[in-house]
Design a protein around this motif. Structure first.
Motif, PDB file in Angstrom:
ATOM      1  N   MET A  84       0.843  -1.186   0.000  1.00  0.00           N
ATOM      2  CA  MET A  84       0.000   0.000   0.000  1.00  0.00           C
ATOM      3  C   MET A  84       0.879   1.236   0.000  1.00  0.00           C
ATOM      4  N   ALA A  85       0.430   2.310  -0.742  1.00  0.00           N
ATOM      5  CA  ALA A  85       1.186   3.556  -0.833  1.00  0.00           C
ATOM      6  C   ALA A  85       0.237   4.740  -0.672  1.00  0.00           C
ATOM      7  N   LEU A  86       0.810   5.916  -0.294  1.00  0.00           N
ATOM      8  CA  LEU A  86       0.039   7.154  -0.143  1.00  0.00           C
ATOM      9  C   LEU A  86       0.130   7.951  -1.423  1.00  0.00           C
ATOM     10  N   ILE A  87      -1.035   8.532  -1.812  1.00  0.00           N
ATOM     11  CA  ILE A  87      -1.086   9.381  -2.994  1.00  0.00           C
ATOM     12  C   ILE A  87      -1.823  10.675  -2.645  1.00  0.00           C
ATOM     13  N   ALA A  88      -1.635  11.663  -3.461  1.00  0.00           N
ATOM     14  CA  ALA A  88      -2.333  12.951  -3.227  1.00  0.00           C
ATOM     15  C   ALA A  88      -3.695  12.935  -3.904  1.00  0.00           C
ATOM     16  N   CYS A  89      -4.741  13.388  -3.172  1.00  0.00           N
ATOM     17  CA  CYS A  89      -6.076  13.475  -3.756  1.00  0.00           C
ATOM     18  C   CYS A  89      -6.071  14.550  -4.831  1.00  0.00           C
ATOM     19  N   VAL A  90      -6.636  14.246  -5.957  1.00  0.00           N
ATOM     20  CA  VAL A  90      -6.632  15.185  -7.084  1.00  0.00           C
ATOM     21  C   VAL A  90      -7.552  16.381  -6.855  1.00  0.00           C
ATOM     22  N   GLU A  91      -8.464  16.260  -5.837  1.00  0.00           N
ATOM     23  CA  GLU A  91      -9.427  17.329  -5.605  1.00  0.00           C
ATOM     24  C   GLU A  91      -8.957  18.295  -4.512  1.00  0.00           C
ATOM     25  N   CYS A  92      -8.593  17.689  -3.332  1.00  0.00           N
ATOM     26  CA  CYS A  92      -8.214  18.557  -2.201  1.00  0.00           C
ATOM     27  C   CYS A  92      -6.729  18.544  -1.903  1.00  0.00           C
ATOM     28  N   GLY A  93      -6.008  17.621  -2.447  1.00  0.00           N
ATOM     29  CA  GLY A  93      -4.568  17.595  -2.275  1.00  0.00           C
ATOM     30  C   GLY A  93      -4.079  16.874  -1.044  1.00  0.00           C
ATOM     31  N   ARG A  94      -4.994  16.326  -0.190  1.00  0.00           N
ATOM     32  CA  ARG A  94      -4.552  15.603   0.990  1.00  0.00           C
ATOM     33  C   ARG A  94      -3.991  14.218   0.628  1.00  0.00           C
ATOM     34  N   GLN A  95      -3.135  13.709   1.529  1.00  0.00           N
ATOM     35  CA  GLN A  95      -2.549  12.382   1.338  1.00  0.00           C
ATOM     36  C   GLN A  95      -3.549  11.327   1.744  1.00  0.00           C
ATOM     37  N   ILE A  96      -3.807  10.420   0.820  1.00  0.00           N
ATOM     38  CA  ILE A  96      -4.749   9.336   1.093  1.00  0.00           C
ATOM     39  C   ILE A  96      -4.140   8.027   0.613  1.00  0.00           C
TER      40      ILE A  96
END
Length: 292
Positions: free
Chosen positions: A1-13
């Motif tokens: 599993m890896a963390l990515i940035a949300c394309v809408e709000c920019g938070r790490q998910i």
């Protein structure tokens, strides 16, 4: 599993989440290629090994097949290969051998071989039985043609008298092997010599070893042909060498020798017993050593 940035709000998910927990924007599915399970991957090394084994098996089968083919070809004419003409029939071989036997332009030794082949391959025929008599004829002619060729004749000029020494010598048919230090098969030589200073002599020579005959004398046994052995007196050479002995009674020895085809001489050899040497004396030409 890896963390990515949300394309809408920019938070790490998490890349495994269905939607962003902060803004609810759905997470698009990953575009990375899914790796094949390890069990589905085939190592290149194993593939190469399998190819090599297949090639090796094919080569071995080809070699075995070639060897079997050569064996069949070589064994096919074996029944007639002895004659040197593997494709000829029995009748053709008979005709060829008869031609060789009856061809007077050929040497007697070739005609003799043909006669022996007739006896071997066609002994049950009239031609094969007649070949036996022809073989005896050829053997006798060959023997007569070679009679006396075993003798060597020589002449030497005696520097003291200026006269010529004459001699004839023949090598023994058989050999004897002595112990160390005279090891190895060796012949003996029988010589008849007429010398202007030393007179007429018969002497026996060996290549290596010690003939037990001193200058004062010894006895040797001589057998001419099938006659009973006779005792001759012999002496060693004046230089005390051990490879030669002189047999006395030149005239008697020569006379008896000329009446025989074989001469056997038995003499004592130091630590070697009393070996016997056999000489083919047929065809001796006494005129070639007769002094004028």
């Amino acid at each position: 599993m890896a963390l990515i940035a949300c394309v809408e709000c920019g938070r790490q998910i998490s890349d495994q989440a269905a939607a962003c927990p902060n803004c609810g924007h759905p997470v698009p599915p990953s575009t990375q290629a899914t790796a094949a399970p390890p069990s589905e991957q085939k190592p290149a090394g194993k593939r190469r090994t399998g190819c090599v084994l297949i090639i090796l098996i094919v080569v071995i089968l080809a070699i075995v097949a070639a060897c079997l083919l050569m064996s069949v070809r070589s064994s096919a004419p074996i029944a007639t290969a002895a004659s040197g003409y593997p494709t000829e029939t029995r009748e053709e071989r008979l005709a060829r051998l008869l031609e060789e036997v009856n061809d007077e332009r050929r040497d007697d030794d070739i005609r003799l071989l043909a006669a022996k082949d007739l006896m071997a391959f066609h002994g049950d025929t009239a031609e094969g039985k007649a070949a036996a008599a022809l073989a005896e004829t050829f053997e006798e002619r060959i023997r007569k043609a070679n009679r006396g060729k075993q003798w060597s004749y020589w002449t030497n000029r005696d520097p003291m008298t200026g006269k010529t020494a004459l001699g004839a010598e023949v090598r023994s048919n058989n050999t004897h092997s002595f112990d160390f230090p005279y090891a190895g098969a060796q012949h003996a030589t029988l010589t008849l010599r007429r010398h202007p200073q030393h007179g007429s002599n018969v002497f026996l020579q060996i290549e290596r070893g010690q003939l037990q005959c001193s200058y004062s004398g010894c006895d040797v046994l001589v057998r001419f042909g099938d006659a009973q052995p006779r005792t001759y007196r012999a002496t060693g050479p004046s230089d005390s060498s051990s490879e030669t002995l002189f047999i006395q009674g030149f005239a008697d020895f020569q006379k008896r020798m000329e009446a025989a085809d074989t001469v056997r001489i038995q003499a004592n050899v130091y630590r070697q017993g009393a070996p016997t040497w056999e000489f083919d004396v047929s065809g001796f030409d006494a005129a070639r050593i007769k002094r004028q």
